[in-house]
Motif scaffolding. Sequence first.
Motif, PDB file in Angstrom:
ATOM      1  N   GLU A  86      -6.849   3.994  20.962  1.00 48.62           N
ATOM      2  CA  GLU A  86      -6.187   2.683  20.663  1.00 48.62           C
ATOM      3  C   GLU A  86      -4.737   2.634  20.290  1.00 48.62           C
ATOM      4  OE1 GLU A  86      -8.254   1.395  17.070  1.00 48.62           O
ATOM      5  OE2 GLU A  86      -7.481   3.017  15.832  1.00 48.62           O
ATOM      6  N   PHE A  87      -4.120   1.353  20.249  1.00 43.81           N
ATOM      7  CA  PHE A  87      -2.910   0.959  19.474  1.00 43.81           C
ATOM      8  C   PHE A  87      -3.011   0.364  18.392  1.00 43.81           C
ATOM      9  CE2 PHE A  87      -1.295   0.498  24.196  1.00 43.81           C
ATOM     10  CZ  PHE A  87      -0.842   1.919  24.430  1.00 43.81           C
ATOM     11  N   ASN A  88      -2.113   0.825  17.509  1.00 42.94           N
ATOM     12  CA  ASN A  88      -1.837  -0.122  16.397  1.00 42.94           C
ATOM     13  C   ASN A  88      -0.280  -0.438  16.188  1.00 42.94           C
ATOM     14  OD1 ASN A  88      -4.436  -0.115  15.281  1.00 42.94           O
ATOM     15  ND2 ASN A  88      -3.933   2.334  14.568  1.00 42.94           N
ATOM     16  N   VAL A  89       0.095  -1.525  15.623  1.00 43.58           N
ATOM     17  CA  VAL A  89       1.296  -1.911  15.837  1.00 43.58           C
ATOM     18  C   VAL A  89       2.206  -1.833  14.519  1.00 43.58           C
ATOM     19  CG1 VAL A  89       0.768  -3.636  17.616  1.00 43.58           C
ATOM     20  CG2 VAL A  89       0.786  -4.418  15.077  1.00 43.58           C
ATOM     21  N   ARG A  90       1.877  -0.603  13.843  1.00 46.73           N
ATOM     22  CA  ARG A  90       2.928  -0.410  12.550  1.00 46.73           C
ATOM     23  C   ARG A  90       2.490   1.054  12.149  1.00 46.73           C
ATOM     24  NH1 ARG A  90      -2.436   1.317  10.647  1.00 46.73           N
ATOM     25  NH2 ARG A  90      -3.569  -0.120  11.495  1.00 46.73           N
ATOM     26  N   PHE A  91       3.184   1.391  11.382  1.00 41.52           N
ATOM     27  CA  PHE A  91       3.061   2.756  10.642  1.00 41.52           C
ATOM     28  C   PHE A  91       1.623   2.993  10.108  1.00 41.52           C
ATOM     29  CE2 PHE A  91       7.802   2.773   9.935  1.00 41.52           C
ATOM     30  CZ  PHE A  91       7.968   3.757  10.710  1.00 41.52           C
ATOM     31  N   GLY A  92       1.052   4.073  10.575  1.00 44.48           N
ATOM     32  CA  GLY A  92      -0.315   4.336   9.978  1.00 44.48           C
ATOM     33  C   GLY A  92      -0.415   4.890   8.765  1.00 44.48           C
ATOM     34  N   ASP A  93      -1.441   4.663   7.919  1.00 47.70           N
ATOM     35  CA  ASP A  93      -1.761   5.027   6.715  1.00 47.70           C
ATOM     36  C   ASP A  93      -3.042   5.884   6.577  1.00 47.70           C
ATOM     37  OD1 ASP A  93      -2.216   5.214   3.934  1.00 47.70           O
ATOM     38  OD2 ASP A  93      -1.601   3.106   3.456  1.00 47.70           O
ATOM     39  N   PRO A  94      -3.010   6.980   6.346  1.00 49.34           N
ATOM     40  CA  PRO A  94      -2.143   7.852   5.360  1.00 49.34           C
ATOM     41  C   PRO A  94      -1.009   8.803   6.354  1.00 49.34           C
ATOM     42  CG  PRO A  94      -3.949   9.113   5.627  1.00 49.34           C
ATOM     43  CD  PRO A  94      -4.247   7.866   6.577  1.00 49.34           C
ATOM     44  N   GLY A  99       0.690  -1.368  -0.162  1.00 47.15           N
ATOM     45  CA  GLY A  99       0.104   0.084   0.136  1.00 47.15           C
ATOM     46  C   GLY A  99       0.727   1.335   0.117  1.00 47.15           C
ATOM     47  N   GLY A 100       0.107   2.378   0.373  1.00 46.31           N
ATOM     48  CA  GLY A 100       0.648   3.774   0.371  1.00 46.31           C
ATOM     49  C   GLY A 100       1.787   3.913   1.586  1.00 46.31           C
ATOM     50  N   ARG A 101       1.473   3.209   2.635  1.00 46.75           N
ATOM     51  CA  ARG A 101       2.417   3.252   3.642  1.00 46.75           C
ATOM     52  C   ARG A 101       3.751   2.805   3.182  1.00 46.75           C
ATOM     53  NH1 ARG A 101      -0.200   0.508   7.804  1.00 46.75           N
ATOM     54  NH2 ARG A 101      -0.518  -0.796   6.243  1.00 46.75           N
ATOM     55  N   GLU A 102       3.838   1.632   2.478  1.00 47.25           N
ATOM     56  CA  GLU A 102       4.887   0.674   2.026  1.00 47.25           C
ATOM     57  C   GLU A 102       5.580   1.684   0.777  1.00 47.25           C
ATOM     58  OE1 GLU A 102       2.648  -1.557   4.480  1.00 47.25           O
ATOM     59  OE2 GLU A 102       1.644  -0.948   2.378  1.00 47.25           O
ATOM     60  N   HIS A 103       4.683   2.362  -0.185  1.00 49.02           N
ATOM     61  CA  HIS A 103       5.325   3.085  -0.863  1.00 49.02           C
ATOM     62  C   HIS A 103       6.330   4.483  -0.200  1.00 49.02           C
ATOM     63  CE1 HIS A 103       4.739   5.521  -5.076  1.00 49.02           C
ATOM     64  NE2 HIS A 103       6.148   5.414  -4.837  1.00 49.02           N
ATOM     65  N   ALA A 104       5.531   5.051   0.870  1.00 42.85           N
ATOM     66  CA  ALA A 104       6.343   6.225   1.419  1.00 42.85           C
ATOM     67  C   ALA A 104       7.606   5.662   2.059  1.00 42.85           C
ATOM     68  CB  ALA A 104       5.343   6.608   2.301  1.00 42.85           C
ATOM     69  N   ILE A 105       7.493   4.163   2.622  1.00 41.97           N
ATOM     70  CA  ILE A 105       8.676   3.840   3.256  1.00 41.97           C
ATOM     71  C   ILE A 105       9.865   3.493   2.335  1.00 41.97           C
ATOM     72  CG2 ILE A 105       9.529   1.712   4.678  1.00 41.97           C
ATOM     73  CD1 ILE A 105       6.909   1.710   6.104  1.00 41.97           C
ATOM     74  N   VAL A 106       9.368   3.057   1.130  1.00 44.07           N
ATOM     75  CA  VAL A 106      10.368   2.520  -0.181  1.00 44.07           C
ATOM     76  C   VAL A 106      11.018   3.968  -0.188  1.00 44.07           C
ATOM     77  CG1 VAL A 106      10.847   2.018  -2.190  1.00 44.07           C
ATOM     78  CG2 VAL A 106       9.284   0.503  -0.814  1.00 44.07           C
ATOM     79  N   GLY A 145       5.266  -3.876   6.965  1.00 44.92           N
ATOM     80  CA  GLY A 145       4.389  -2.854   6.830  1.00 44.92           C
ATOM     81  C   GLY A 145       2.961  -2.968   7.360  1.00 44.92           C
ATOM     82  N   PRO A 146       2.024  -3.750   6.732  1.00 47.05           N
ATOM     83  CA  PRO A 146       0.709  -3.880   7.298  1.00 47.05           C
ATOM     84  C   PRO A 146       0.627  -4.448   8.736  1.00 47.05           C
ATOM     85  CG  PRO A 146       1.063  -4.536   5.156  1.00 47.05           C
ATOM     86  CD  PRO A 146       2.154  -4.402   5.639  1.00 47.05           C
ATOM     87  N   GLU A 147      -0.606  -4.593   9.275  1.00 41.79           N
ATOM     88  CA  GLU A 147      -0.955  -5.489  10.299  1.00 41.79           C
ATOM     89  C   GLU A 147      -1.216  -6.776  10.196  1.00 41.79           C
ATOM     90  OE1 GLU A 147      -4.647  -3.188   9.322  1.00 41.79           O
ATOM     91  OE2 GLU A 147      -2.669  -2.896   9.074  1.00 41.79           O
ATOM     92  N   ALA A 148      -1.863  -7.124   9.143  1.00 43.98           N
ATOM     93  CA  ALA A 148      -2.148  -8.731   9.004  1.00 43.98           C
ATOM     94  C   ALA A 148      -0.837  -9.566   8.866  1.00 43.98           C
ATOM     95  CB  ALA A 148      -3.032  -8.823   7.505  1.00 43.98           C
ATOM     96  N   PRO A 149       0.154  -9.173   8.022  1.00 44.05           N
ATOM     97  CA  PRO A 149       1.363  -9.964   8.178  1.00 44.05           C
ATOM     98  C   PRO A 149       1.764 -10.426   9.583  1.00 44.05           C
ATOM     99  CG  PRO A 149       1.464  -8.520   6.346  1.00 44.05           C
ATOM    100  CD  PRO A 149       0.560  -7.970   7.276  1.00 44.05           C
ATOM    101  N   LEU A 198      16.009   6.892   7.382  1.00 47.21           N
ATOM    102  CA  LEU A 198      15.050   6.300   7.908  1.00 47.21           C
ATOM    103  C   LEU A 198      15.728   4.654   8.161  1.00 47.21           C
ATOM    104  CD1 LEU A 198      12.118   5.688   8.584  1.00 47.21           C
ATOM    105  CD2 LEU A 198      11.663   4.849   6.508  1.00 47.21           C
ATOM    106  N   GLY A 199      16.349   4.167   6.950  1.00 44.67           N
ATOM    107  CA  GLY A 199      16.999   2.954   7.277  1.00 44.67           C
ATOM    108  C   GLY A 199      17.852   2.634   8.378  1.00 44.67           C
ATOM    109  N   GLY A 200      18.586   3.683   8.728  1.00 45.57           N
ATOM    110  CA  GLY A 200      19.511   3.566  10.202  1.00 45.57           C
ATOM    111  C   GLY A 200      18.522   3.445  11.291  1.00 45.57           C
TER     112      GLY A 200
END
Length: 436
Positions: A277-285, A9-16, A69-73, A298-300
């Motif tokens: 609430e808590f989530n366990v990953r970067f939020g999107d958007p 998704g978009g979160r992963e595109h931003a991370i990349v 990135g996502p919560e499901a994995p 970011l990598g470091g």
Amino acid sequence: MKVLVIGPGGREHAIVRSLLADPNVSEVHAAPGNAGISALVPTYAIDANDPDAVAALAVKLTVDLVVVGPEAPLAAGVSDAVRTAGIPVFGPSKAAAQLEASKAFAKEVMAEAGVPTAMARVAGTAEEAADALDTFGAPYVVKDDGLAAGKGVVVTNNRDEALAHAQSCFDAGGAVVIEEFLDGPEVSVFVLCDGSNTVALSPAQDFKRIFDNDEGPNTGGMGAYTPLEWAPEGLVQEVIDRVAQPTVNQMAHRGTPFVGVLFVGLALTSRGTRVIEFNVRFGDPETQAVLARLKTPLGGLLMAGAKGELDKVQPLRWTKDTAVAVVVAAENYPDTPRTGDRIRGLKKVDALDGVHVIHAGTKLDGEGKVVSAGGRVLAVVALGTDLVEARERAYDGVELVQLDGSQFRTDIGGKAARGQIRVAAPGTPAASKAKA
């Protein structure tokens, strides 16, 4: 270092994008990715929720770090499989991911850690739900106990609607968490965690409802902006001291150390800061806006998190700009979104000063053209010297996107740009309940 990013998704595109800007990152790979990600890095068509498949790909590529990135994995145990393969991974274990996968579990941990949050009750039957609704009163807040991609929450003054949502969760074999309503503006804070240490990123605000003025059903998020000029001084430190660090300490005490992003959703209420609430990953958007401002490589940072070395990182560096992300969604989102339509105008958007496109629900068709492939199709992200300029640039970009039947909110960051968001001091009448 070589990094593998998991997610579509978009979160992963931003991370990349941010990883590619890190001079210490030599290669980035992604699985499964999307049309925007595949234009930047090699992608692999695997099931991101299959722990063995992800671990095997990471080993095959000989990567130094995996970012989930996502919560499901995460809930499926992908991080555990990668760690077992001997590769550092930024993302919590299956056990630690319960902080998002189960609202009831998160409430239990918050209670143990003394984290300020809404009063709540878990209900597994219609009778229990009705009793909890009557205990807390309207507005009614009903949350699916499990993962629901940001769309499992109903906030309504209609008791029948609240009961109907609870029943739909029961019918699916789940439970619900029913809470007291929290007044005041909402804030998202991402906290990087390494099992012991915590580092907070710049707070953001997102917009969950599909329509302007926070009307219509909840979505995965229709836009976000950062920083929050109206947020109380010391908010980030308060989140670390009263929320994130106590939670990380409690998770370690339980024998399930938390490594990854603890996404803290807050309400700044008239009774003080409360965790929604808590989530366990970067939020999107929010990620799309937050990472657009981050100057620290970011990598470091993510590698330090994966290796338990966040205590060694220098204070984070940010641009002075404001970032705004506006989501362009498909027709009929969030119900059954229309997909497969050509998307035009993206190059024109990227050509605008301070503006870029983040792909979310996109793919390439048989002719190599970008088409819609999900509900939230893309986000237009803009940087500006202030919120007014960033909004103008973002919406200039949105107007150039051509997608049949698409929809977007016109009020992302609007109230903040007009100086209309106020946070009530504890003990005073509530601050503005609206976000816009």
